[in-house]
Scaffold this motif. Sequence first.
Motif, PDB file in Angstrom:
ATOM      1  N   GLY A  41       3.988  14.651   2.525  1.00  0.00           N
ATOM      2  CA  GLY A  41       5.333  14.790   3.053  1.00  0.00           C
ATOM      3  C   GLY A  41       6.307  13.799   2.471  1.00  0.00           C
ATOM      4  O   GLY A  41       6.996  13.083   3.204  1.00  0.00           O
ATOM      5  N   GLY A  42       6.397  13.748   1.171  1.00  0.00           N
ATOM      6  CA  GLY A  42       7.342  12.845   0.524  1.00  0.00           C
ATOM      7  C   GLY A  42       6.972  12.648  -0.931  1.00  0.00           C
ATOM      8  O   GLY A  42       5.901  13.055  -1.393  1.00  0.00           O
ATOM      9  N   GLY A  43       7.870  11.997  -1.658  1.00  0.00           N
ATOM     10  CA  GLY A  43       7.635  11.752  -3.074  1.00  0.00           C
ATOM     11  C   GLY A  43       8.911  11.335  -3.758  1.00  0.00           C
ATOM     12  O   GLY A  43       9.961  11.173  -3.120  1.00  0.00           O
ATOM     13  N   PRO A  44       8.857  11.169  -5.063  1.00  0.00           N
ATOM     14  CA  PRO A  44      10.047  10.689  -5.792  1.00  0.00           C
ATOM     15  C   PRO A  44      11.237  11.626  -5.703  1.00  0.00           C
ATOM     16  O   PRO A  44      12.370  11.199  -5.925  1.00  0.00           O
ATOM     17  N   GLY A  45      11.007  12.893  -5.365  1.00  0.00           N
ATOM     18  CA  GLY A  45      12.139  13.807  -5.236  1.00  0.00           C
ATOM     19  C   GLY A  45      12.913  13.646  -3.951  1.00  0.00           C
ATOM     20  O   GLY A  45      14.060  14.112  -3.844  1.00  0.00           O
ATOM     21  N   SER A  46      12.325  13.005  -2.949  1.00  0.00           N
ATOM     22  CA  SER A  46      13.002  12.829  -1.663  1.00  0.00           C
ATOM     23  C   SER A  46      14.098  11.786  -1.781  1.00  0.00           C
ATOM     24  O   SER A  46      13.935  10.767  -2.461  1.00  0.00           O
ATOM     25  N   ASP A  79       5.688   1.142  -0.073  1.00  0.00           N
ATOM     26  CA  ASP A  79       4.938   1.076  -1.325  1.00  0.00           C
ATOM     27  C   ASP A  79       5.692   0.389  -2.444  1.00  0.00           C
ATOM     28  O   ASP A  79       5.076  -0.188  -3.350  1.00  0.00           O
ATOM     29  N   ASN A  80       7.017   0.428  -2.417  1.00  0.00           N
ATOM     30  CA  ASN A  80       7.805  -0.208  -3.480  1.00  0.00           C
ATOM     31  C   ASN A  80       8.353  -1.561  -3.075  1.00  0.00           C
ATOM     32  O   ASN A  80       9.167  -2.148  -3.802  1.00  0.00           O
ATOM     33  N   LEU A 111      -2.635  16.277  -4.741  1.00  0.00           N
ATOM     34  CA  LEU A 111      -1.597  17.127  -4.173  1.00  0.00           C
ATOM     35  C   LEU A 111      -0.257  16.516  -4.565  1.00  0.00           C
ATOM     36  O   LEU A 111      -0.006  15.332  -4.272  1.00  0.00           O
ATOM     37  N   LEU A 112       0.565  17.286  -5.254  1.00  0.00           N
ATOM     38  CA  LEU A 112       1.769  16.755  -5.898  1.00  0.00           C
ATOM     39  C   LEU A 112       1.369  15.587  -6.802  1.00  0.00           C
ATOM     40  O   LEU A 112       0.420  15.720  -7.570  1.00  0.00           O
ATOM     41  N   GLU A 113       2.036  14.449  -6.680  1.00  0.00           N
ATOM     42  CA  GLU A 113       1.722  13.333  -7.586  1.00  0.00           C
ATOM     43  C   GLU A 113       0.583  12.453  -7.086  1.00  0.00           C
ATOM     44  O   GLU A 113       0.246  11.453  -7.714  1.00  0.00           O
ATOM     45  N   TYR A 114      -0.015  12.821  -5.951  1.00  0.00           N
ATOM     46  CA  TYR A 114      -0.893  11.898  -5.252  1.00  0.00           C
ATOM     47  C   TYR A 114      -2.363  12.291  -5.358  1.00  0.00           C
ATOM     48  O   TYR A 114      -2.723  13.460  -5.159  1.00  0.00           O
ATOM     49  N   SER A 115      -3.194  11.320  -5.658  1.00  0.00           N
ATOM     50  CA  SER A 115      -4.630  11.491  -5.482  1.00  0.00           C
ATOM     51  C   SER A 115      -4.913  11.384  -3.991  1.00  0.00           C
ATOM     52  O   SER A 115      -4.440  10.456  -3.325  1.00  0.00           O
ATOM     53  N   TYR A 116      -5.681  12.354  -3.453  1.00  0.00           N
ATOM     54  CA  TYR A 116      -5.804  12.420  -2.001  1.00  0.00           C
ATOM     55  C   TYR A 116      -6.735  11.358  -1.429  1.00  0.00           C
ATOM     56  O   TYR A 116      -6.932  11.309  -0.210  1.00  0.00           O
ATOM     57  N   ASP A 117      -7.273  10.487  -2.257  1.00  0.00           N
ATOM     58  CA  ASP A 117      -8.029   9.358  -1.711  1.00  0.00           C
ATOM     59  C   ASP A 117      -7.129   8.166  -1.397  1.00  0.00           C
ATOM     60  O   ASP A 117      -7.582   7.141  -0.886  1.00  0.00           O
ATOM     61  N   MET A 118      -5.822   8.306  -1.691  1.00  0.00           N
ATOM     62  CA  MET A 118      -4.877   7.247  -1.370  1.00  0.00           C
ATOM     63  C   MET A 118      -4.647   7.191   0.139  1.00  0.00           C
ATOM     64  O   MET A 118      -4.773   8.204   0.838  1.00  0.00           O
ATOM     65  N   PRO A 119      -4.278   6.030   0.675  1.00  0.00           N
ATOM     66  CA  PRO A 119      -3.995   5.931   2.114  1.00  0.00           C
ATOM     67  C   PRO A 119      -2.661   6.554   2.468  1.00  0.00           C
ATOM     68  O   PRO A 119      -1.811   6.788   1.605  1.00  0.00           O
ATOM     69  N   GLY A 120      -2.474   6.819   3.747  1.00  0.00           N
ATOM     70  CA  GLY A 120      -1.181   7.262   4.225  1.00  0.00           C
ATOM     71  C   GLY A 120      -0.230   6.093   4.372  1.00  0.00           C
ATOM     72  O   GLY A 120      -0.633   4.929   4.385  1.00  0.00           O
ATOM     73  N   CYS A 121       1.062   6.422   4.512  1.00  0.00           N
ATOM     74  CA  CYS A 121       2.084   5.377   4.607  1.00  0.00           C
ATOM     75  C   CYS A 121       2.391   4.996   6.051  1.00  0.00           C
ATOM     76  O   CYS A 121       3.463   4.453   6.338  1.00  0.00           O
ATOM     77  N   GLY A 122       1.502   5.271   6.964  1.00  0.00           N
ATOM     78  CA  GLY A 122       1.755   4.978   8.366  1.00  0.00           C
ATOM     79  C   GLY A 122       1.414   3.559   8.736  1.00  0.00           C
ATOM     80  O   GLY A 122       1.440   2.634   7.916  1.00  0.00           O
ATOM     81  N   ARG A 123       1.036   3.369   9.978  1.00  0.00           N
ATOM     82  CA  ARG A 123       0.741   2.050  10.513  1.00  0.00           C
ATOM     83  C   ARG A 123      -0.326   1.343   9.670  1.00  0.00           C
ATOM     84  O   ARG A 123      -1.362   1.894   9.338  1.00  0.00           O
ATOM     85  N   GLY A 124      -0.040   0.103   9.314  1.00  0.00           N
ATOM     86  CA  GLY A 124      -0.998  -0.703   8.587  1.00  0.00           C
ATOM     87  C   GLY A 124      -0.913  -0.592   7.079  1.00  0.00           C
ATOM     88  O   GLY A 124      -1.628  -1.295   6.376  1.00  0.00           O
ATOM     89  N   ALA A 125      -0.074   0.292   6.550  1.00  0.00           N
ATOM     90  CA  ALA A 125       0.062   0.392   5.104  1.00  0.00           C
ATOM     91  C   ALA A 125       0.748  -0.868   4.585  1.00  0.00           C
ATOM     92  O   ALA A 125       1.842  -1.232   5.021  1.00  0.00           O
ATOM     93  N   CYS A 139       0.992   4.831  -1.382  1.00  0.00           N
ATOM     94  CA  CYS A 139       0.525   5.560  -0.200  1.00  0.00           C
ATOM     95  C   CYS A 139       1.168   6.938  -0.167  1.00  0.00           C
ATOM     96  O   CYS A 139       2.137   7.216  -0.879  1.00  0.00           O
ATOM     97  N   ILE A 140       0.617   7.804   0.700  1.00  0.00           N
ATOM     98  CA  ILE A 140       1.083   9.183   0.820  1.00  0.00           C
ATOM     99  C   ILE A 140       1.904   9.313   2.102  1.00  0.00           C
ATOM    100  O   ILE A 140       1.376   9.088   3.196  1.00  0.00           O
ATOM    101  N   PRO A 141       3.172   9.682   2.001  1.00  0.00           N
ATOM    102  CA  PRO A 141       3.970   9.882   3.219  1.00  0.00           C
ATOM    103  C   PRO A 141       3.410  11.037   4.058  1.00  0.00           C
ATOM    104  O   PRO A 141       3.077  12.099   3.529  1.00  0.00           O
ATOM    105  N   SER A 142       3.301  10.809   5.364  1.00  0.00           N
ATOM    106  CA  SER A 142       2.832  11.833   6.315  1.00  0.00           C
ATOM    107  C   SER A 142       1.530  12.482   5.857  1.00  0.00           C
ATOM    108  O   SER A 142       1.332  13.685   5.999  1.00  0.00           O
TER     109      SER A 142
END
Length: 932
Positions: free
Chosen positions: A204-209, A258-259, A558-572, A578-581
């Motif tokens: 749910g996010g990426g460089p296009g957002s 992440d940035n 999925l999109l630009e992300y390897s799905y083994d990356m963490p999410g961008c939620g709590r604790g990131a 990280c992967i948004p949502s």
Amino acid sequence: MANTPDHPLLQGFRWRPIGPISQGARIDDLAVDESNPSTYYIGYAVSGLWKTTNNGTTYEPVFDEVAHSIGDVALAPSNPDIVYVGTGEPNNRQSSSVGVGMFKSTDAGATWKAIGLENTQSIARVVVHPTDPNTVWVAAIGHLFGPSEDRGVYKTTDGGATWQKVLYINQDTGAIDIVLDPSNPDNLIASTYERRRAAWGFVGGGPGSGLHRSTNGGRTWTRLAGNGLPRGTMGRVGVDWSRSDPNVIFAQIEVGADNEPVSQDAPEPQAARGGGGGGGGRGGAPAPPNPTVSGIWRSSDKGLTWTFVSNENQRPMYYSQIRIDPNNVDVVYVAGTNPAKSVDGGKTFTRLSGMGHVDNHAIWIDPMDSDHVMYGNDGGLDVSYDAGESWESVRTIPVALPYHVSVGMDRPYTVCTGLQDNGSWCGPSSVRNQAIRAWDWVSVGGGDGFQTQIDPTNPNVFYTESQNGNIGRYDALAGTRDSIRPNAGRGGRGGNIVQAEDGTALNYNWNSPIRLSPHNPSTVLFGGNRLFVSTNRGDTWRMTEELGKGIDVSDRSLLEYSYDMPGCGRGAAPGVKCIPSKGDGIQPIEFKTIIEIAESPIVPGVYWTGTADGNIQVSKDGGRTWAETSKNLPGGTREYWVSGVEASWFDAATAYVTLDGHFSDDFTPYVFKTTNYGESWTSIAGNLPRGNVRSIRQDPVNVNLLYATTEFGFYISLDEGQAWHAFMPNLPVGRVDEVVVHPRDGDLILASHGRGIFIMDDITALQQMTPASGPTLFKPRDAVDWKTDYRLGARLPGMKGFAGENAPRGTAIAYTLPTAASGQVLVTITNTANGEAVRTCTSTGNAGMNRFQWTLSGDPGAGGGGGGRGGAAPDAPAALTGPTPCVAPAGGGRGGGGGGGVAPGTYQVKVTVAGLEIGTQTFQVIDDIWMK
């Protein structure tokens, strides 16, 4: 009647709605005539478009033959009779439906015209110029499940005759919101959103957002960055522009850290949550505001610079709706599971309590009266007249989101269903008098309601399932509810699975299937990553091997992300990619789970299973061994959702399956048949129109009858899949998830995911149909002479209520003619006990199916009725000189108890055409012995 079938053999049938409605359905948008707020429109995610002109006393659907999924609705400020509708839900759920473009009405919703953008699938926002109703901007978020060029910001200046794409990022990024400067419509702010959902995950996010600004009516755009905006990768962004102070814009931004630079002094990232002071944690003081993660930003110079305000941002991919009070720039409302209000410009928020549901997606504030606020949510509409201090929950609109339906064998039979985010409910298929009311439906389970099953030998015993395998068994008479979820326990203790090993992986789908064996209702089949079988109603279970493909999605991208990356939620952590949502709404383990089960009604222990990752397996020995058969499908195996599995009622080696490819952006209908236990499959999709198929059923009486539920309606085949026909009389265009054939009564019961449960009474004529071409009179179904139940005498005054339709009284008389009749069609119904004709009438002589409802009444009398009140009796009508039409008078023949005028017993019906008899049949009128 809407959507009358074209096929001559499908005439004379009609679907009737029965509810439930008190739980409502997901609302995407509210559009109000600000000059007359008692007129407004409600756009539902999958339940169509509804309108009221009396402030919600009554509502009418105004889009039923157009589309079912509404993204956004906009009235032209200069002329509220001009209405624009963008179709397709933008809220990113795994259950989200699709739209078919933009539509326009110039007569306040009475008629509609398609005006393009039909390939966008999802439209998030429609904005009309304040003085020119032909100038419109559209934020098209586009395809949820795949790439597409049909997304971005579109503009028309000729009322939709032509469109120009004025803001485009890439094939994965659409526009999710757009607002105009109230003081100058040449100034716009738009947010773009990169997103993708797959059957196994979500990004749910990426460089296009991001946020974009135009100062020339949308001809050119500048991406906003820096100047106080966060540095991280953005997800979904919601925006609003203040009317009372046009310098002020609020943006609710999903963003990761992440940035951000890695720093020992940086505050810990906090998940996007509600709460005072910017979303604190649980069980302690609120965390300090953190501008590196999701929250609210404010601009006081029309978007040039921004200031972080708070971390108020709940589940961004699903909500992200923020609204400023038109009369007070410091009063801000937000959506979410904890809808909230700020009176200090978004710095702190107070939860709004008392609404009818927690998932809120739409907000409207009356510009003429700031105390008048409306929220649209997953349960329906909530209205406040004191700025959110108290709420009226409007639950009178006949909408609901069932996934599945099950039926009992009581009389009238019970219907149970599970509703999206509104639990499970059971209610009557009909009542003995008056109408089905909202209170006739009772809650029998919470959460996301999915599967239900009713014991055919005891309607007080039934099963429900909510998300991820939470299955329960109820005994309504005993007042008990037992969790029977298969559990391996720990250390060999506490489990209910026989011989389960420690560490056994047990996973369940969001929508886990339950089936009762057709051979013994004490045998329960339940699906997870394995098939679970219980022979004692779920007290204990045995389990099979894992039956999915065993795919590890962490190896995928999925999109630009390897799905083994963490999410961008709590604790990131700051500086960590990280992967948004990530995965919001679905767990990766669900991809390998069973979603469809069938047992052969012919041979016990012949089991079929279908999984979310496309595996179809069959066992001939009660689940001990399995053969994978999806590899034998035409074109080979796919990872498509196995949406339907049906074991034939006539042959153990025959089965039917449907695949749903829309999670891969494939809306081709897939329907297959095997006659050799899956060793080979043949496509029987035939002429089904574009649209994913959600389930398949074979009629238990007629081998040739098949039923298919699809994203855009309900279809029937009279020849086992050689040809398909829309069968939607009185149904709106829309998503249908499941159909069940009542095994005793021959009714079709439909789970319309949008409009609740519908019943088509008495299809026994279709069940008796054969390829014979001659005139045929079908055996009528036995009729129950229902009593009047005076306990159902409750009254609801006024017009603000729901009345579900009862079953029509009596029985259907049906016959087919190969060609139109050349003379009179005469129907005679005779009491065989005394040989007396109780009803003689003239009926239709159309080519194809002819059908009318005999309501257990005799021939009309020759004399008139009683006189009027307070005056002389009117003249008696002339005596009848011949048979009257068979059709009941307008408004007659629908449900109700209380004596039809004939006695229980055996009756004969005879039909003649132009003096020639085409057939006679007998049937029973049965006394009502079931009222308790």
